[in-house]
Design a protein around this motif. Structure first.
Motif, PDB file in Angstrom:
ATOM      1  N   UNK A   1       0.775  -1.013  -0.035  1.00  0.00           N
ATOM      2  CA  UNK A   1       0.077  -0.026  -0.010  1.00  0.00           C
ATOM      3  C   UNK A   1       0.748   1.177  -0.099  1.00  0.00           C
ATOM      4  N   UNK A   2       2.240   0.988   0.725  1.00  0.00           N
ATOM      5  CA  UNK A   2       2.953   2.312   1.130  1.00  0.00           C
ATOM      6  C   UNK A   2       3.394   2.966  -0.501  1.00  0.00           C
ATOM      7  N   UNK A   3       3.803   1.723  -0.315  1.00  0.00           N
ATOM      8  CA  UNK A   3       4.579   1.542  -2.444  1.00  0.00           C
ATOM      9  C   UNK A   3       3.807   2.047  -3.858  1.00  0.00           C
ATOM     10  N   UNK A   4       2.271   1.450  -3.280  1.00  0.00           N
ATOM     11  CA  UNK A   4       1.461   2.264  -3.980  1.00  0.00           C
ATOM     12  C   UNK A   4       1.157   3.649  -4.325  1.00  0.00           C
ATOM     13  N   UNK A   5       1.777   4.497  -3.554  1.00  0.00           N
ATOM     14  CA  UNK A   5       1.291   5.502  -2.644  1.00  0.00           C
ATOM     15  C   UNK A   5       2.274   5.959  -3.711  1.00  0.00           C
ATOM     16  N   UNK A   6       3.424   5.581  -4.130  1.00  0.00           N
ATOM     17  CA  UNK A   6       4.607   6.380  -4.799  1.00  0.00           C
ATOM     18  C   UNK A   6       4.584   6.502  -6.502  1.00  0.00           C
ATOM     19  N   UNK A   7       3.737   5.161  -6.674  1.00  0.00           N
ATOM     20  CA  UNK A   7       2.551   5.024  -8.187  1.00  0.00           C
ATOM     21  C   UNK A   7       3.286   3.085  -8.037  1.00  0.00           C
ATOM     22  N   UNK A   8       4.278   2.483  -7.366  1.00  0.00           N
ATOM     23  CA  UNK A   8       4.726   1.068  -7.717  1.00  0.00           C
ATOM     24  C   UNK A   8       3.183   0.425  -8.038  1.00  0.00           C
ATOM     25  N   UNK A   9       3.232  -0.876  -9.176  1.00  0.00           N
ATOM     26  CA  UNK A   9       2.549  -1.167 -10.042  1.00  0.00           C
ATOM     27  C   UNK A   9       3.004  -2.807  -9.522  1.00  0.00           C
ATOM     28  N   UNK A  10       2.135  -2.975  -8.427  1.00  0.00           N
ATOM     29  CA  UNK A  10       2.429  -4.362  -7.872  1.00  0.00           C
ATOM     30  C   UNK A  10       1.178  -5.212  -7.459  1.00  0.00           C
TER      31      UNK A  10
END
Length: 411
Positions: free
Chosen positions: A104-113
């Motif tokens: 969730x934290x990485x997705x806030x930065x645009x991560x594609x997971x």
């Protein structure tokens, strides 16, 4: 399975503890991203570190982290910023360990997971790319794992935009966030810490060629437990110092303030049985910052017949290599002790401690449970199943025990 015993109950000798895998794993990630030519001295030979080093050294994009939880978390962040399509998987137990807060934290930065099976757990598919912070503050107060925060701090300079990370001050194991900050500073980064806000600046000044990994303080506490149960103690823990950066050193006096004495010489930390062999106990102990120490101290308190002790900060134990809360409840029950949850604390009552000769203990496929049990052999010979699990963090554990008089029979 082994039969473990100690005929003389005397511990004398020099012990070279394993290198810290906490430091080793962080340095490997930092080396890979920022300083490929860095020479790492005294790198851990624990299986977790071997797995991480092998993965970072290969071109494999279908990653199997086995049961290496720290490697899993750090690699999720690393793959998120590294171009390519990645998949990450591990053992059945690793797939039970939650990863959603980091994702969730990485997705806030645009991560594609993408979760490939169960939401919030491995296996994962990751399309690595350039990440970007669109705000000056990334609020991560919902994250309660220090390893998730450490994973994000180590990649922060690679993320576009200037921003600070706001953390939850009440998270478990926050001392390991401090460890990450210390190591990033050693690697030349300027890290600002203002209250709950942390910012790693992008510019870096690093002129070193090598870094040396310290001994592992968590591994020391198995010897600390043995020292309390032995009749005579004269040990030197080579390279260990109270000036080391690991904060576990602060727990030296949780048990037995007067029963052991500690000093330092040119070789390392010296441990001796003091003349005043009186053991003192605290009624409450909080392991929220060092949960990996909790099994060691719980078994030691039982063996010392500590009476009733309230153990706090054990919430994360259920997510470790095994459910350590359940494992401790079973082990302590076998020792005729009670260990039960009351509100948010576990209450240990060891007044009726009893260890029968050649009691058979399970390790629950967990390295720390195996090594927490081992000191009991100074009271009675014991049997330990699946003793090889110690390779995860302390591969030479059984050999080191033999150098100070323990006898091991492989059954």
């Amino acid at each position: 399975m082994i039969r473990l015993s100690h005929p003389t109950k005397s511990l004398k000798g020099k012990i070279s503890l394993p290198s810290s895998k906490s430091i080793s794993n962080r340095i490997l990630i930092l080396q890979k991203i920022y300083e490929p030519g860095l020479v790492i001295e005294n790198l851990s030979v624990a299986n977790d570190t071997i797995v991480l080093k092998r993965i970072l050294s290969s071109n494999e994009h279908n990653i199997d982290v086995q049961d290496a939880g720290t490697a899993f978390r750090f690699l999720v962040a690393y793959c998120a910023i590294t171009s390519g399509k990645w998949s990450i998987n591990g053992t059945a137990r690793l797939r039970e360990r939650p990863i959603s807060q980091l994702v969730d934290a990485l997705r806030l930065l645009g991560a594609d997971i993408t979760y490939l099976e169960k939401e919030g757990y491995a296996p994962l598919s990751i399309n690595g790319k350039k990440l970007k912070a669109n705000q000056s503050e990334l609020d991560l107060t919902f994250v309660d794992s220090s390893q998730f925060i450490s994973a994000l701090l180590m990649i922060q300079p690679m993320i576009e935009g200037e921003f600070s990370i706001k953390i939850n001050h009440k998270m478990n194991s926050k001392s390991f966030v401090k460890l990450t900050i210390i190591l990033m500073r050693k690697m030349g980064f300027s890290v600002e810490v203002k209250g709950a806000h942390i910012r790693v600046k992008k510019e870096r000044r690093f002129h070193g060629k090598f870094v040396r990994v310290e001994p592992d303080w968590t591994s020391f506490y198995y010897w600390y437990s043995m020292a309390h149960l032995a009749k005579d103690v004269d040990l030197c823990m080579v390279g260990l110092s109270q000036n080391n950066i690991h904060e576990e050193k602060k727990r030296l006096f949780d048990v037995g303030n007067k029963s052991l004495s500690f000093g330092e010489n040119g070789d390392g930390l010296c441990v001796k049985k003091s003349k005043d062999n009186k053991i003192e106990f605290m009624s409450k102990l909080n392991y929220s910052q060092f949960p990996d120490l909790a099994p060691t101290f719980a078994v030691l308190l039982a063996a010392l017949r500590a009476g009733e002790t309230e153990l706090m900060g054990l919430e994360s134990l259920k997510y470790k290599e095994c459910n350590r809360e359940e494992a401790l409840e079973q082990i302590l029950g076998m020792l005729n002790c009670t260990f039960g949850l009351e509100d948010k604390s576990w209450i240990l009552n060891a007044e009726n401690f009893e260890l029968k000769s050649e009691t058979l203990f399970s390790t629950f496929d967990d390295h720390r449970m195996a090594m927490s049990i081992a000191p009991l052999a100074l009271i009675q010979p014991i049997l330990i199943e699946n003793e090889s699990v110690v390779t995860k963090s302390y591969p030479n554990f059984w050999e080191d025990l033999q150098t100070v008089g323990f006898e091991i029979e492989y059954l």
